[in-house]
Design an enzyme around this catalytic site. Structure first.
Site, PDB file in Angstrom:
ATOM      1  N   ASN A  10      -1.112   2.475  -2.042  1.00  0.00           N
ATOM      2  CA  ASN A  10      -0.955   1.426  -1.292  1.00  0.00           C
ATOM      3  C   ASN A  10      -2.260   0.462  -1.394  1.00  0.00           C
ATOM      4  O   ASN A  10      -3.339   0.851  -0.990  1.00  0.00           O
ATOM      5  CB  ASN A  10      -0.963   1.882   0.343  1.00  0.00           C
ATOM      6  CG  ASN A  10      -1.167   0.898   1.400  1.00  0.00           C
ATOM      7  OD1 ASN A  10      -1.055  -0.438   0.849  1.00  0.00           O
ATOM      8  ND2 ASN A  10      -1.473   1.338   2.457  1.00  0.00           N
ATOM      9  N   TRP A  11      -2.008  -0.883  -2.306  1.00  0.00           N
ATOM     10  CA  TRP A  11      -2.910  -1.553  -2.408  1.00  0.00           C
ATOM     11  C   TRP A  11      -3.588  -2.229  -1.402  1.00  0.00           C
ATOM     12  O   TRP A  11      -4.513  -3.051  -1.529  1.00  0.00           O
ATOM     13  CB  TRP A  11      -2.510  -2.457  -3.731  1.00  0.00           C
ATOM     14  CG  TRP A  11      -2.287  -1.856  -5.012  1.00  0.00           C
ATOM     15  CD1 TRP A  11      -2.528  -0.319  -5.176  1.00  0.00           C
ATOM     16  CD2 TRP A  11      -1.954  -2.590  -6.306  1.00  0.00           C
ATOM     17  NE1 TRP A  11      -2.287  -0.180  -6.600  1.00  0.00           N
ATOM     18  CE2 TRP A  11      -2.065  -1.265  -7.162  1.00  0.00           C
ATOM     19  CE3 TRP A  11      -1.680  -3.663  -6.585  1.00  0.00           C
ATOM     20  CZ2 TRP A  11      -1.769  -1.595  -8.534  1.00  0.00           C
ATOM     21  CZ3 TRP A  11      -1.633  -3.923  -8.000  1.00  0.00           C
ATOM     22  CH2 TRP A  11      -1.539  -2.798  -8.984  1.00  0.00           C
ATOM     23  N   LYS A  12      -2.799  -2.407  -0.181  1.00  0.00           N
ATOM     24  CA  LYS A  12      -3.287  -3.385   0.991  1.00  0.00           C
ATOM     25  C   LYS A  12      -3.371  -4.894   0.353  1.00  0.00           C
ATOM     26  O   LYS A  12      -2.768  -5.067  -0.505  1.00  0.00           O
ATOM     27  CB  LYS A  12      -4.440  -2.490   1.587  1.00  0.00           C
ATOM     28  CG  LYS A  12      -4.418  -1.218   1.792  1.00  0.00           C
ATOM     29  CD  LYS A  12      -5.308  -0.513   2.833  1.00  0.00           C
ATOM     30  CE  LYS A  12      -4.986   1.085   2.941  1.00  0.00           C
ATOM     31  NZ  LYS A  12      -5.902   1.519   3.920  1.00  0.00           N
ATOM     32  N   HIS A  96       2.320   1.352   9.084  1.00  0.00           N
ATOM     33  CA  HIS A  96       1.058   1.847   8.651  1.00  0.00           C
ATOM     34  C   HIS A  96       0.253   1.649   9.938  1.00  0.00           C
ATOM     35  O   HIS A  96       0.120   0.769  10.521  1.00  0.00           O
ATOM     36  CB  HIS A  96       0.588   0.998   7.544  1.00  0.00           C
ATOM     37  CG  HIS A  96      -0.681   1.542   6.871  1.00  0.00           C
ATOM     38  ND1 HIS A  96      -2.018   1.118   7.548  1.00  0.00           N
ATOM     39  CD2 HIS A  96      -0.975   2.125   6.036  1.00  0.00           C
ATOM     40  CE1 HIS A  96      -2.753   1.588   6.799  1.00  0.00           C
ATOM     41  NE2 HIS A  96      -2.244   2.599   5.823  1.00  0.00           N
ATOM     42  N   GLU A  98      -2.759   0.283  10.123  1.00  0.00           N
ATOM     43  CA  GLU A  98      -3.290  -1.023  10.078  1.00  0.00           C
ATOM     44  C   GLU A  98      -2.394  -2.111  10.821  1.00  0.00           C
ATOM     45  O   GLU A  98      -2.662  -3.106  11.574  1.00  0.00           O
ATOM     46  CB  GLU A  98      -4.027  -1.372   8.678  1.00  0.00           C
ATOM     47  CG  GLU A  98      -5.040  -0.703   8.209  1.00  0.00           C
ATOM     48  CD  GLU A  98      -5.244  -0.187   6.908  1.00  0.00           C
ATOM     49  OE1 GLU A  98      -4.567  -0.994   5.847  1.00  0.00           O
ATOM     50  OE2 GLU A  98      -5.959   0.284   6.573  1.00  0.00           O
ATOM     51  N   GLU A 168      -0.739  10.351   8.283  1.00  0.00           N
ATOM     52  CA  GLU A 168      -1.951   9.365   7.966  1.00  0.00           C
ATOM     53  C   GLU A 168      -2.951   9.595   9.144  1.00  0.00           C
ATOM     54  O   GLU A 168      -2.806   8.652   9.974  1.00  0.00           O
ATOM     55  CB  GLU A 168      -1.744   8.037   7.455  1.00  0.00           C
ATOM     56  CG  GLU A 168      -0.989   7.971   6.314  1.00  0.00           C
ATOM     57  CD  GLU A 168      -1.392   6.620   5.398  1.00  0.00           C
ATOM     58  OE1 GLU A 168      -1.615   6.822   4.392  1.00  0.00           O
ATOM     59  OE2 GLU A 168      -1.256   5.566   5.982  1.00  0.00           O
ATOM     60  N   GLY A 174      -9.742   5.150   4.897  1.00  0.00           N
ATOM     61  CA  GLY A 174     -10.525   4.366   4.577  1.00  0.00           C
ATOM     62  C   GLY A 174     -12.040   4.691   4.905  1.00  0.00           C
ATOM     63  O   GLY A 174     -12.868   3.948   4.833  1.00  0.00           O
ATOM     64  N   SER A 214      -8.147   9.002   2.321  1.00  0.00           N
ATOM     65  CA  SER A 214      -9.100   9.299   1.664  1.00  0.00           C
ATOM     66  C   SER A 214      -8.772  10.367   0.626  1.00  0.00           C
ATOM     67  O   SER A 214      -9.628  10.945   0.288  1.00  0.00           O
ATOM     68  CB  SER A 214     -10.359   9.557   2.578  1.00  0.00           C
ATOM     69  OG  SER A 214     -10.855   8.457   3.342  1.00  0.00           O
ATOM     70  N   GLY A 235      -4.861   4.937  -0.640  1.00  0.00           N
ATOM     71  CA  GLY A 235      -5.566   3.334  -0.422  1.00  0.00           C
ATOM     72  C   GLY A 235      -6.313   3.241  -1.496  1.00  0.00           C
ATOM     73  O   GLY A 235      -6.269   2.870  -2.685  1.00  0.00           O
ATOM     74  N   GLY A 236      -7.692   3.284  -1.135  1.00  0.00           N
ATOM     75  CA  GLY A 236      -8.834   3.098  -1.936  1.00  0.00           C
ATOM     76  C   GLY A 236      -8.680   3.588  -3.345  1.00  0.00           C
ATOM     77  O   GLY A 236      -8.866   2.825  -4.221  1.00  0.00           O
TER      78      GLY A 236
HETATM   79  P1  PGA Z   1      -7.189   5.282   1.882  1.00  0.00           P
HETATM   80  O1  PGA Z   1      -5.989   4.550   2.654  1.00  0.00           O
HETATM   81  O2  PGA Z   1      -6.842   6.163   0.956  1.00  0.00           O
HETATM   82  O3  PGA Z   1      -8.301   4.166   1.471  1.00  0.00           O
HETATM   83  O4  PGA Z   1      -7.787   6.298   3.181  1.00  0.00           O
HETATM   84  C1  PGA Z   1      -4.667   5.263   2.790  1.00  0.00           C
HETATM   85  C2  PGA Z   1      -4.060   4.411   3.582  1.00  0.00           C
HETATM   86  O5  PGA Z   1      -4.106   3.784   4.397  1.00  0.00           O
HETATM   87  O6  PGA Z   1      -2.479   4.277   3.352  1.00  0.00           O
END
Ligand code: PGA
Length: 256
Positions: A10-12, A96, A98, A168, A174, A214, A235-236
């Site tokens: 997930n590159w956001k 998600h 966010e 999640e 993050g 994470s 994500g990251g």
């Molecule tokens: P993260 O994000 O790996 O940076 O914690 C995961 C996500 O939001 O899908």
């Protein structure tokens, strides 16, 4: 029941077209021999078309990070499922945390999107998970169950065949704090039990439940070794080719 691992990046809101293509080219080269794991890349909307072109002929799949539930019309700024299909997208991340916290998406709204995705041949990756406060107040199971039931309302067993869930925990996204494999497994197994109640045992056993929060190469093996963890939504670490590909390779080795 055998469930193939799915590792999804997930590159956001990171990487425009040029950077997306460069990163995918590196991932594509290194992932050439991977067969036992499904690998999905979810770049921003504007890079989906280029991403699809650069992955064609490989086993990499392209997913979107959101969509709207109507096919077209006066919805300024939105992207529909038919537009996603048109640029080769196979999966879509929905709900998600966010989207829920920053953009105010409710379970009811997410439910409309999950239904529209399933009806239109897109695999939704439905994200659910508790906040830090909810965990501290021992509300994790209650929150996860309510999100699951509301977001999956009205979906039949046949429709749910392409459904994917991502657990999640919001406090792990993050933040560098990962749920321990035991904490994650406990919730994943609870989610599967609830899927038995919502659908049936056969379907619940076939749905992939990804862990997100994470995840990185250093903790992937311990998490992916849990019986009910069927992959990761990353994500990251998905923005760094070596980290992301290492996670895929760990999943591949666990599958052999
Ligand atoms: P993260 O994000 O790996 O940076 O914690 C995961 C996500 O939001 O899908």
């Amino acid at each position: 029941m055998y469930r193939k691992f799915l590792i999804a990046g997930n590159w956001k809101m990171n990487n425009g077209v040029t950077d997306s293509v460069s990163l995918i080219e590196v991932i594509r080269r290194r992932m050439e021999k991977v067969r036992a794991v499904d690998v999905l890349i979810c770049p921003p909307f504007i890079a989906l078309d280029a991403a699809y072109k650069v992955t064609s002929g490989s086993l990499l799949r392209v997913g979107a990070q959101n969509m709207y539930h109507e096919s077209k019309g006066a919805f300024t700024g939105e992207i529909s499922f038919s537009m996603l299909r048109d640029c080769g997208v196979s999966h879509v991340i929905l709900g998600h945390s966010e989207r829920r916290t920053i953009f105010g998406e409710s379970d009811e709204f997410i439910n409309k999107k999950v239904c529209a995705a399933l009806e239109n041949n897109l695999s939704p990756i439905l994200c659910i998970g508790e906040s830090e406060g909810e965990r501290e107040q021992n509300k994790t199971f209650h929150v996860v169950e309510a999100q699951l039931k509301q977001c999956l309302d009205g979906i039949s067993n046949e429709q749910a065949e392409n459904l994917i869930i991502a657990y999640e925990p919001v406090w792990a996204i993050g933040t560098g704090k990962t749920a321990t494999p035991e904490i994650a497994q406990e919730v994943h197994s609870f989610i599967r039990e609830k899927l038995v109640e919502i659908f049936d045992k056969k379907l619940a056993n076939s749905v992939r439940i990804l862990y997100g929060g994470s995840m990185k190469a250093a903790n992937a093996k311990a998490l992916l070794s849990q019986v009910d963890i069927d992959g990761g939504l990353i994500g990251g670490a998905s923005l760094i080719a070596d980290e992301f590909c290492s996670i895929v390779e760990i999943a591949e080795n666990l599958s052999l």
